[in-house]
Design an enzyme around this catalytic site. Structure first.
Site, PDB file in Angstrom:
ATOM      1  N   GLN A  34       0.835  -1.207   0.000  1.00  0.00           N
ATOM      2  CA  GLN A  34       0.000   0.000   0.000  1.00  0.00           C
ATOM      3  C   GLN A  34       0.866   1.253   0.000  1.00  0.00           C
ATOM      4  O   GLN A  34       0.541   2.254  -0.635  1.00  0.00           O
ATOM      5  CB  GLN A  34      -0.918  -0.009   1.224  1.00  0.00           C
ATOM      6  CG  GLN A  34      -1.845   1.183   1.280  1.00  0.00           C
ATOM      7  CD  GLN A  34      -2.894   1.180   0.185  1.00  0.00           C
ATOM      8  OE1 GLN A  34      -3.562   0.176  -0.019  1.00  0.00           O
ATOM      9  NE2 GLN A  34      -3.028   2.283  -0.539  1.00  0.00           N
ATOM     10  N   ASP A  94      -6.891   5.562   8.462  1.00  0.00           N
ATOM     11  CA  ASP A  94      -7.272   4.180   8.147  1.00  0.00           C
ATOM     12  C   ASP A  94      -8.377   3.791   9.122  1.00  0.00           C
ATOM     13  O   ASP A  94      -8.640   4.522  10.099  1.00  0.00           O
ATOM     14  CB  ASP A  94      -6.031   3.278   8.313  1.00  0.00           C
ATOM     15  CG  ASP A  94      -6.267   1.831   7.887  1.00  0.00           C
ATOM     16  OD1 ASP A  94      -7.268   1.551   7.197  1.00  0.00           O
ATOM     17  OD2 ASP A  94      -5.437   0.964   8.259  1.00  0.00           O
TER      18      ASP A  94
HETATM   19  N1  NVA Z   1      -5.556  -1.626   8.676  1.00  0.00           N
HETATM   20  C1  NVA Z   1      -6.454  -2.250   7.735  1.00  0.00           C
HETATM   21  C2  NVA Z   1      -5.975  -2.075   6.329  1.00  0.00           C
HETATM   22  C3  NVA Z   1      -6.871  -2.689   5.280  1.00  0.00           C
HETATM   23  C4  NVA Z   1      -6.322  -2.554   3.886  1.00  0.00           C
HETATM   24  C5  NVA Z   1      -6.576  -3.733   8.077  1.00  0.00           C
HETATM   25  O1  NVA Z   1      -5.553  -4.354   8.402  1.00  0.00           O
HETATM   26  O2  NVA Z   1      -7.689  -4.251   8.044  1.00  0.00           O
HETATM   27  N1   CP Z   2      -6.081  -1.253   0.664  1.00  0.00           N
HETATM   28  C1   CP Z   2      -6.192  -2.582   0.536  1.00  0.00           C
HETATM   29  O1   CP Z   2      -5.260  -3.344   0.777  1.00  0.00           O
HETATM   30  O2   CP Z   2      -7.402  -2.979   0.069  1.00  0.00           O
HETATM   31  P1   CP Z   2      -7.954  -4.472   0.043  1.00  0.00           P
HETATM   32  O3   CP Z   2      -8.157  -4.902   1.464  1.00  0.00           O
HETATM   33  O4   CP Z   2      -9.249  -4.358  -0.721  1.00  0.00           O
HETATM   34  O5   CP Z   2      -6.961  -5.365  -0.652  1.00  0.00           O
END
Ligand code: NVA
Ligand code: CP
Length: 309
Positions: free
Chosen positions: A138, A223
């Site tokens: 990301q 986030d």
């Molecule tokens: N911090 C979030 C990011 C998702 C792309 C997770 O780990 O669920």
């Molecule tokens: N940002 C991200 O990793 O999205 P996904 O969870 O959809 O892969």
């Protein structure tokens, strides 16, 4: 037969060395240009990426799969639910077997130790597609987006608002790799890992107040408050993070040309106000698209030049 070279893995942004971080961003921009121009770029013809998912995904799955197809190769989606991994086959055995069949493996899972163990037994590059600790892919997309909009990151300031989670950890590592300053506004009890923070030195600081943290920032990022695997903590986290929403007031503290980013999926009305994520400073759709281009640059770095197989 000549001895097999150990594969190169991407388990953390810190696995990139020397000038690779910026070179990778520049290459991603070139690959984006080729893609937009419809110019074929089958740079990994017949190569295969295995993708193991222990958690849900939209962007990571589609960007890796589309990227491999555009490169003239292919990708195989492997849900742990439907493979023998889900029935207890040792990770070490799965790594040895899969890495004899595919050219690289991407893993999205819980423990960072899982990607590390897999990599230790893999003959081919292993890519961290998100763990509880890190989300380095990301950050490649975020850094590409920031660079496209405002040029060099060196010396600029980013503000992280919210949980000291996998994304926050990867922002700390990005601050080291791209030489920017990072202010982290998180409620007490939700700080990033002290070892990751400490290793970044004075360029990364915790500033509890989101308004103060955002002051004169070039980039504001947030986030979700509850990451995958923390669903049962949702209510407690909503209470802990009240006051940490990125809204117009927070954005007004930042530079007038500051960008807003979010890795997505987002919860409007929780970590970000709709007026911000859907507003003029938000670059979240470019950021999401850049997953494709930045990961193609990563795949090329890890795979191009190696003999297939
Ligand atoms: N911090 C979030 C990011 C998702 C792309 C997770 O780990 O669920
Ligand atoms: N940002 C991200 O990793 O999205 P996904 O969870 O959809 O892969």
């Amino acid at each position: 037969m000549s001895p097999r070279q150990p594969p190169r893995h991407f388990l953390s942004l810190l696995d990139l060395r020397d000038n690779e971080p910026m070179a990778l961003i520049r290459r991603a921009i070139e690959l984006k240009r080729l893609q937009h121009a419809g110019e074929p770029h089958e740079l990994l013809k017949n190569r295969v990426l295995g993708m193991i998912f222990d958690k849900a995904s939209t962007r990571t799955r589609v960007s890796f799969e589309a990227g491999m197809i555009q490169f003239g190769g292919g990708a195989i989606f492997l849900s742990s639910r439907d493979t023998q991994l889900g029935r207890g086959e040792p990770l070490e055995d799965a790594a040895r077997v899969l890495s004899r069949m595919v050219d690289a493996v991407m893993i999205r899972t819980f423990e960072q130790a899982t990607v590390e163990t897999f990599a230790a037994y893999s003959r081919v590059p292993v890519i961290n597609g998100l763990t509880d600790l890190l989300h380095p892919c990301q950050l490649l997309a975020d850094m590409q987006t920031w660079y496209e909009q405002h040029g060099e990151m060196q010396g600029k300031t980013a503000t992280w608002i919210g949980d000291g989670n996998n994304m926050c950890h990867s922002y700390i590592n990005a601050a080291r790799q791209f030489d920017f300053k990072l202010r982290i506004a998180c409620p007490e009890g939700y700080d990033p890992d002290p070892a990751i923070l400490g290793a970044a030195g004075s360029r990364c600081q915790i500033v509890r107040d989101p308004l103060e943290a955002a002051r004169d920032a070039d980039l504001v990022v947030t986030d979700v408050w509850a990451s995958m695997g923390q669903e049962e903590e949702q209510k407690a986290r909503e209470a802990a993070f009240a006051g940490y929403q990125v809204d117009r007031r927070v954005m007004s503290q930042a530079r007038s040309d500051a960008l807003f980013m979010h890795c997505l999926p987002a919860h409007r009305g929780e970590e970000v106000a709709a007026e911000v994520i859907d507003g003029p400073q938000s670059v979240v759709w470019d950021e999401a698209e850049n997953r494709l281009h930045a990961q193609k640059a990563l795949l090329e770095l890890l795979l191009a030049g190696d003999a297939p197989g």
